[in-house]
Design an enzyme around this catalytic site. Sequence first.
Site, short mmCIF file in Angstrom:
data_model
loop_
_atom_site.label_atom_id
_atom_site.label_comp_id
_atom_site.label_asym_id
_atom_site.label_seq_id
_atom_site.Cartn_x
_atom_site.Cartn_y
_atom_site.Cartn_z
N ILE A 63 0.89 -1.17 0.00
CA ILE A 63 0.00 0.00 0.00
C ILE A 63 0.92 1.21 0.00
O ILE A 63 1.60 1.48 0.99
CB ILE A 63 -0.92 0.01 1.24
CG1 ILE A 63 -1.84 -1.20 1.25
CG2 ILE A 63 -1.73 1.31 1.28
CD1 ILE A 63 -2.64 -1.36 2.54
N GLN A 83 11.18 3.39 -2.33
CA GLN A 83 10.31 2.31 -1.84
C GLN A 83 9.36 1.83 -2.93
O GLN A 83 9.14 0.63 -3.10
CB GLN A 83 9.48 2.80 -0.65
CG GLN A 83 10.24 2.82 0.66
CD GLN A 83 9.32 3.10 1.83
OE1 GLN A 83 8.44 3.97 1.76
NE2 GLN A 83 9.49 2.37 2.91
N GLU A 105 -1.86 12.52 -0.32
CA GLU A 105 -0.55 13.20 -0.31
C GLU A 105 -0.21 13.76 1.06
O GLU A 105 -1.07 14.29 1.76
CB GLU A 105 -0.61 14.34 -1.34
CG GLU A 105 0.64 15.17 -1.46
CD GLU A 105 1.78 14.43 -2.16
OE1 GLU A 105 1.52 13.72 -3.15
OE2 GLU A 105 2.93 14.57 -1.71
N ASP A 139 -0.88 12.05 11.39
CA ASP A 139 -1.15 11.20 10.23
C ASP A 139 -2.65 11.12 9.99
O ASP A 139 -3.39 10.67 10.86
CB ASP A 139 -0.57 9.80 10.48
CG ASP A 139 -0.45 8.98 9.20
OD1 ASP A 139 -1.18 9.29 8.23
OD2 ASP A 139 0.35 8.04 9.19
N ARG A 141 -3.99 9.51 7.33
CA ARG A 141 -4.31 8.47 6.36
C ARG A 141 -5.20 7.39 6.97
O ARG A 141 -5.12 7.08 8.14
CB ARG A 141 -3.01 7.82 5.85
CG ARG A 141 -2.21 8.74 4.97
CD ARG A 141 -0.88 8.14 4.63
NE ARG A 141 -0.05 7.95 5.80
CZ ARG A 141 1.18 7.43 5.77
NH1 ARG A 141 1.68 7.04 4.63
NH2 ARG A 141 1.87 7.32 6.87
#
Length: 213
Positions: A63, A83, A105, A139, A141
Amino acid sequence: MEANLESNRATAGFTVKKEAEANLPTEFGNFRIVGFRSVNSDEEFVALVKGEIKTDRSILVRIHSQCLTGDVFHSLKCDCGPQLKRAMEMVQAEGSGIIVYQQQEGRGIGIVNKIRAYALQDEGADTIEANLRLGFDIDHRRYDQCAEVIKLLGARRVRLMSNNPDKLRASQDAGLDVVERIPLEIRPKAQSFKYLVAKKEKMGHLLKLNGVY
Ligand SMILES: [Zn+2]
């Protein structure tokens, strides 16, 4: 009619929907590129897929969170670009696997706010302090819809290429069977070392960070 019923059944309970699929030849090999849309937001997801994906096989999965500066501009401030490259090489070498490209992003704050955060980093803040000073969480996400994409592509047992414990936990919570974690540790550069130390010490990323620089 039969086919429609089948596809309705296949996506029942999912909040992402497959919208498009095509071939994508790359420098690393040939992939399928598959486009998904969220049904409850305007978020889009892209997956690179190679080989046969089956529920009874353990599938190599990445992911990858979008990083315009790292993935496209080859920034040295983070390890995202290398990565992604390594994940594509590993899927190619394995002959099968899935890379989900999650377009959140800057850990979910967007590219303009990420540039604001970089400006604070120019003045000495680390990546976490910069987010907090801008009024964001560390974070933003979420990975549940990425896990749905992986399931819709037919995988259940996954070998997850990641250093991020949140991604491992979220994948398991979303019903994927994470049978192995495959580290994706890139040798730090002088410019990325402080960023990686912050990720290790403040976000618990599983990084060794030895042998530097
Ligand atoms: Zn990055």
